[in-house]
Design a protein around this motif. Structure first.
Motif, PDB file in Angstrom:
ATOM      1  N   LEU A  85      -6.100 -29.456 -28.450  1.00 30.70           N
ATOM      2  CA  LEU A  85      -4.654 -29.608 -28.518  1.00 30.70           C
ATOM      3  C   LEU A  85      -4.173 -29.199 -29.894  1.00 30.70           C
ATOM      4  O   LEU A  85      -4.828 -29.463 -30.908  1.00 30.70           O
ATOM      5  N   GLY A  86      -3.021 -28.537 -29.922  1.00 27.55           N
ATOM      6  CA  GLY A  86      -2.430 -28.123 -31.192  1.00 27.55           C
ATOM      7  C   GLY A  86      -0.921 -28.141 -31.108  1.00 27.55           C
ATOM      8  O   GLY A  86      -0.324 -28.537 -30.100  1.00 27.55           O
ATOM      9  N   ASP A  87      -0.297 -27.664 -32.163  1.00 24.47           N
ATOM     10  CA  ASP A  87       1.156 -27.588 -32.189  1.00 24.47           C
ATOM     11  C   ASP A  87       1.629 -26.372 -31.414  1.00 24.47           C
ATOM     12  O   ASP A  87       0.948 -25.330 -31.352  1.00 24.47           O
ATOM     13  N   GLY A  88       2.808 -26.495 -30.816  1.00 22.65           N
ATOM     14  CA  GLY A  88       3.398 -25.373 -30.112  1.00 22.65           C
ATOM     15  C   GLY A  88       3.940 -24.324 -31.066  1.00 22.65           C
ATOM     16  O   GLY A  88       3.742 -24.386 -32.287  1.00 22.65           O
ATOM     17  N   ALA A  89       4.646 -23.335 -30.477  1.00 26.81           N
ATOM     18  CA  ALA A  89       5.214 -22.264 -31.294  1.00 26.81           C
ATOM     19  C   ALA A  89       6.235 -22.830 -32.269  1.00 26.81           C
ATOM     20  O   ALA A  89       7.045 -23.699 -31.915  1.00 26.81           O
ATOM     21  N   ASP A  90       6.180 -22.345 -33.513  1.00 23.32           N
ATOM     22  CA  ASP A  90       7.093 -22.784 -34.581  1.00 23.32           C
ATOM     23  C   ASP A  90       7.007 -24.282 -34.821  1.00 23.32           C
ATOM     24  O   ASP A  90       7.985 -24.918 -35.260  1.00 23.32           O
ATOM     25  N   GLY A  91       5.840 -24.896 -34.504  1.00 27.46           N
ATOM     26  CA  GLY A  91       5.657 -26.314 -34.746  1.00 27.46           C
ATOM     27  C   GLY A  91       6.360 -27.210 -33.755  1.00 27.46           C
ATOM     28  O   GLY A  91       6.390 -28.437 -33.946  1.00 27.46           O
ATOM     29  N   GLN A  92       6.929 -26.640 -32.687  1.00 23.40           N
ATOM     30  CA  GLN A  92       7.652 -27.435 -31.699  1.00 23.40           C
ATOM     31  C   GLN A  92       6.810 -27.571 -30.439  1.00 23.40           C
ATOM     32  O   GLN A  92       6.238 -26.601 -29.965  1.00 23.40           O
ATOM     33  N   GLY A  93       6.782 -28.768 -29.869  1.00 17.10           N
ATOM     34  CA  GLY A  93       6.066 -28.977 -28.623  1.00 17.10           C
ATOM     35  C   GLY A  93       4.552 -29.074 -28.816  1.00 17.10           C
ATOM     36  O   GLY A  93       4.047 -29.375 -29.899  1.00 17.10           O
ATOM     37  N   LEU A  94       3.838 -28.750 -27.741  1.00 18.03           N
ATOM     38  CA  LEU A  94       2.374 -28.892 -27.714  1.00 18.03           C
ATOM     39  C   LEU A  94       1.740 -27.595 -27.239  1.00 18.03           C
ATOM     40  O   LEU A  94       2.282 -26.890 -26.371  1.00 18.03           O
ATOM     41  N   SER A  95       0.594 -27.281 -27.797  1.00 19.69           N
ATOM     42  CA  SER A  95      -0.197 -26.121 -27.375  1.00 19.69           C
ATOM     43  C   SER A  95      -1.570 -26.605 -26.925  1.00 19.69           C
ATOM     44  O   SER A  95      -2.238 -27.330 -27.652  1.00 19.69           O
ATOM     45  N   VAL A  96      -1.976 -26.210 -25.713  1.00 18.34           N
ATOM     46  CA  VAL A  96      -3.290 -26.565 -25.176  1.00 18.34           C
ATOM     47  C   VAL A  96      -4.109 -25.287 -25.068  1.00 18.34           C
ATOM     48  O   VAL A  96      -3.692 -24.326 -24.403  1.00 18.34           O
ATOM     49  N   ASN A  97      -5.274 -25.268 -25.741  1.00 17.64           N
ATOM     50  CA  ASN A  97      -6.154 -24.091 -25.744  1.00 17.64           C
ATOM     51  C   ASN A  97      -7.438 -24.413 -24.992  1.00 17.64           C
ATOM     52  O   ASN A  97      -8.136 -25.372 -25.339  1.00 17.64           O
ATOM     53  N   VAL A  98      -7.718 -23.616 -23.974  1.00 16.62           N
ATOM     54  CA  VAL A  98      -8.937 -23.763 -23.178  1.00 16.62           C
ATOM     55  C   VAL A  98      -9.783 -22.523 -23.381  1.00 16.62           C
ATOM     56  O   VAL A  98      -9.290 -21.394 -23.225  1.00 16.62           O
ATOM     57  N   ARG A  99     -11.052 -22.739 -23.728  1.00 17.79           N
ATOM     58  CA  ARG A  99     -11.983 -21.613 -23.919  1.00 17.79           C
ATOM     59  C   ARG A  99     -13.154 -21.774 -22.951  1.00 17.79           C
ATOM     60  O   ARG A  99     -13.805 -22.826 -22.924  1.00 17.79           O
ATOM     61  N   LEU A 100     -13.418 -20.711 -22.175  1.00 18.77           N
ATOM     62  CA  LEU A 100     -14.495 -20.700 -21.182  1.00 18.77           C
ATOM     63  C   LEU A 100     -15.348 -19.454 -21.379  1.00 18.77           C
ATOM     64  O   LEU A 100     -14.823 -18.396 -21.774  1.00 18.77           O
ATOM     65  N   PRO A 101     -16.672 -19.537 -21.127  1.00 12.19           N
ATOM     66  CA  PRO A 101     -17.530 -18.352 -21.277  1.00 12.19           C
ATOM     67  C   PRO A 101     -17.118 -17.236 -20.323  1.00 12.19           C
ATOM     68  O   PRO A 101     -16.794 -17.471 -19.160  1.00 12.19           O
ATOM     69  N   VAL A 102     -17.118 -16.001 -20.847  1.00 16.15           N
ATOM     70  CA  VAL A 102     -16.780 -14.826 -20.044  1.00 16.15           C
ATOM     71  C   VAL A 102     -18.019 -14.363 -19.284  1.00 16.15           C
ATOM     72  O   VAL A 102     -19.138 -14.395 -19.797  1.00 16.15           O
ATOM     73  N   SER A 103     -17.813 -13.917 -18.039  1.00 14.19           N
ATOM     74  CA  SER A 103     -18.917 -13.349 -17.254  1.00 14.19           C
ATOM     75  C   SER A 103     -18.993 -11.865 -17.562  1.00 14.19           C
ATOM     76  O   SER A 103     -18.046 -11.113 -17.356  1.00 14.19           O
ATOM     77  N   SER A 104     -20.177 -11.438 -18.059  1.00 10.57           N
ATOM     78  CA  SER A 104     -20.364 -10.002 -18.382  1.00 10.57           C
ATOM     79  C   SER A 104     -21.060  -9.251 -17.275  1.00 10.57           C
ATOM     80  O   SER A 104     -21.162  -8.034 -17.304  1.00 10.57           O
ATOM     81  N   ASP A 105     -21.596  -9.954 -16.276  1.00  8.84           N
ATOM     82  CA  ASP A 105     -22.319  -9.328 -15.162  1.00  8.84           C
ATOM     83  C   ASP A 105     -21.408  -9.278 -13.953  1.00  8.84           C
ATOM     84  O   ASP A 105     -21.057 -10.304 -13.386  1.00  8.84           O
ATOM     85  N   PRO A 106     -21.006  -8.079 -13.508  1.00  8.88           N
ATOM     86  CA  PRO A 106     -20.092  -7.988 -12.374  1.00  8.88           C
ATOM     87  C   PRO A 106     -20.655  -8.574 -11.098  1.00  8.88           C
ATOM     88  O   PRO A 106     -19.905  -8.996 -10.231  1.00  8.88           O
ATOM     89  N   ALA A 107     -21.994  -8.616 -10.980  1.00  7.87           N
ATOM     90  CA  ALA A 107     -22.595  -9.127  -9.746  1.00  7.87           C
ATOM     91  C   ALA A 107     -22.936 -10.593  -9.822  1.00  7.87           C
ATOM     92  O   ALA A 107     -23.445 -11.168  -8.874  1.00  7.87           O
ATOM     93  N   ALA A 108     -22.706 -11.238 -10.970  1.00  5.87           N
ATOM     94  CA  ALA A 108     -23.100 -12.629 -11.143  1.00  5.87           C
ATOM     95  C   ALA A 108     -22.314 -13.533 -10.247  1.00  5.87           C
ATOM     96  O   ALA A 108     -21.122 -13.408 -10.057  1.00  5.87           O
ATOM     97  N   GLY A 109     -23.023 -14.497  -9.667  1.00  5.02           N
ATOM     98  CA  GLY A 109     -22.406 -15.525  -8.875  1.00  5.02           C
ATOM     99  C   GLY A 109     -21.895 -15.084  -7.536  1.00  5.02           C
ATOM    100  O   GLY A 109     -21.326 -15.857  -6.783  1.00  5.02           O
ATOM    101  N   GLN A 110     -22.013 -13.771  -7.153  1.00  2.85           N
ATOM    102  CA  GLN A 110     -21.518 -13.311  -5.868  1.00  2.85           C
ATOM    103  C   GLN A 110     -22.589 -13.376  -4.821  1.00  2.85           C
ATOM    104  O   GLN A 110     -23.745 -13.366  -5.080  1.00  2.85           O
TER     105      GLN A 110
END
Length: 477
Positions: free
Chosen positions: A452-477
């Protein structure tokens, strides 16, 4: 499934057998060298005795038989142990420097001559048997050569090697029996030591078996081998995790009971109040309140069920599929667009024009971003703004959701991911206190993080979610 004793035996027996074999070879060589040394010493003495008789008395036997005194020096008699087929095991020859055989056998093998004239030894074969040959050069005082000097004689003794081989084998077998007995004794001691160690482990297992189901106290390491301590410590750490999990489950059940008690009490009170009313409009207003309270209770139950399922699946995301996070965010934002329209909120999605591929559970990820966008819309006042953006940074996908609500003080942000924690100072809205806890657990299950962080120009709230990117096009299919 192999036992510990069997594994130790498989590790110990092959090298033990190799060591015994190597030691047996060395022992036989040592026994043979000792036997050769003893018999060579006797052969040396007999040869010197024979040479002495030739030089002092001039006695030279015309036959191939050795004097009895010399046989006694060699410690044998005709027909003794190790004798050949003809009953003899020692042969001799006296040979002149011109090659004439003066006594004994005339076909004996002879060692190579040496320069210093000392006794010479050699291994050879005679009459189909292995023999030991010894010879020495002496000058006779009673026989003269053409020049009048004493005649140079070569005295040769040949002994059947069977006796020394038999002695070497006797010494070798006696030593081998001692070695085998020592090896068996060592294995027995190792076996007893291993059995004692296993008894300690058996006591440990019996202690665990006797415990009550909820007894998660750590195991004691007293009277346990130090090699077993890492295992016991690992078990204790696991027991501690189980104790934490059990305590968490208990707290969860208590929290659920506490959270459900309020809406159920409210529903009961509203229903009882409605039963006492005669006015139709008032009864309608009360029924609408009951419907709203029941929806709130239903949403709370659904969120609690989702949280329990997500916590049970934490770290076990083996059934994920490859999906486009950008497309999922667009769909989720469209689903919640009705709430944005009701409050006249400017809901925007910044499209980078490229896919954001991740591996994950689509239902869980949709629940994650639904909670975040719903929270942003609920806490943003009428006429405010909510922005959604997704992009790739290195090996991580980054999703940012900002609003223009009242925001959250930095000191209070760390506690928002706990279950049933509510933030009441955001535009007066009150939720179940489970939304961000669900978000946090889904991020953990997918190997991601949420901040959680501050929103734009210090107003409101900013939520940042980071997830691993899939580099294998065939993964999980």
């Amino acid at each position: 499934m192999t036992s510990l004793k069997g594994s130790v035996a498989l590790w110990l027996l092959p090298p033990l057998i190799l060591l015994l074999a190597a030691n047996a070879v060395l022992s036989y060589r040592g026994a043979r060298e000792a036997a050769d040394l003893a018999y060579d010493r006797s052969l040396h003495m007999a040869l010197m005795f024979l040479g002495e008789r030739l030089t002092t008395s001039g006695e030279v036997a015309a036959t191939g038989d050795l004097p009895r005194s010399i046989r006694e020096v060699l410690g044998e008699s005709a027909g003794g142990e190790g004798a050949g087929a003809d009953g003899e095991r020692v042969f001799f020859a006296v040979i002149a420097s011109d090659g004439r055989s003066l006594a004994g056998e005339n076909d004996l093998p002879k060692p190579k001559p040496n320069a210093d004239g000392t006794i010479r030894f050699a291994d050879a074969r005679y009459r189909g048997k292995a023999v030991r040959v010894a010879s020495i050069d002496i000058r006779s005082k009673h026989l003269t050569a053409v020049d009048g000097a004493g005649l140079l004689l070569e005295v040769v003794l040949v002994e059947d090697a069977g006796a020394r081989v038999a002695l070497a084998q006797q010494v070798f077998y006696a030593d081998l029996r001692r070695q085998l007995a020592l090896a068996v004794f060592s294995v027995a001691l190792a076996w007893l030591g291993l059995a004692a160690t296993l008894r300690s482990l058996r006591r440990l297992s019996e202690d665990l078996a006797r415990r009550e189901a909820e007894d998660l106290a750590p195991l004691a390491t007293d009277d346990m081998p130090t090699e077993v301590h890492p295992l016991i410590e690992a078990i204790n750490r696991h027991l501690a995790r189980l104790a934490d999990l059990l305590e968490t489950s208990r707290r969860f059940a208590a929290d659920v009971a506490h959270q459900l008690r309020t809406p159920l009490t409210l529903l009961g009170a509203q229903a009882q109040y409605g039963l006492r009313q005669k006015d139709t409009e008032e009864m309608r207003r009360i029924i609408e309140g009951i419907v709203a309270a029941s929806r709130s209770a239903q949403r709370l139950c659904n969120q609690m069920l989702s949280l329990s399922r997500i916590e049970a699946a934490k770290g076990l995301m083996n059934g994920g599929v490859r999906l486009d996070l950008a497309a999922l965010l667009r769909e989720t934002a469209l689903d919640l667009g009705v709430l944005a329209l009701e409050k006249h909120i400017d809901l925007t999605y910044t499209d980078t024009g490229r896919a954001v591929p991740v591996i994950g559970n689509e239902v869980m990820l949709r629940e994650l971003f639904s909670n975040l966008i719903d929270n942003a819309l609920r806490y943003t006042p009428n006429g405010g703004r909510v922005g959604i953006a997704a992009d790739i940074e290195g090996e991580m996908a980054r999703v940012t959701i900002t609003d223009t609500g009242p925001g959250i003080a930095p000191a209070a942000r760390a506690t928002l991911f706990k279950r049933f924690h509510r933030q009441f100072d955001r535009s007066g809205a009150e939720g179940s206190g489970l939304g961000l806890a669900i978000v946090h657990q889904i991020c953990l299950a997918h190997g991601g993080v949420v901040k959680l962080g501050d929103g734009a120009d210090g107003q409101g709230l900013s939520v940042n979610v980071r997830l691993p990117v899939s580099s294998d096009p065939a993964a999980g299919q």
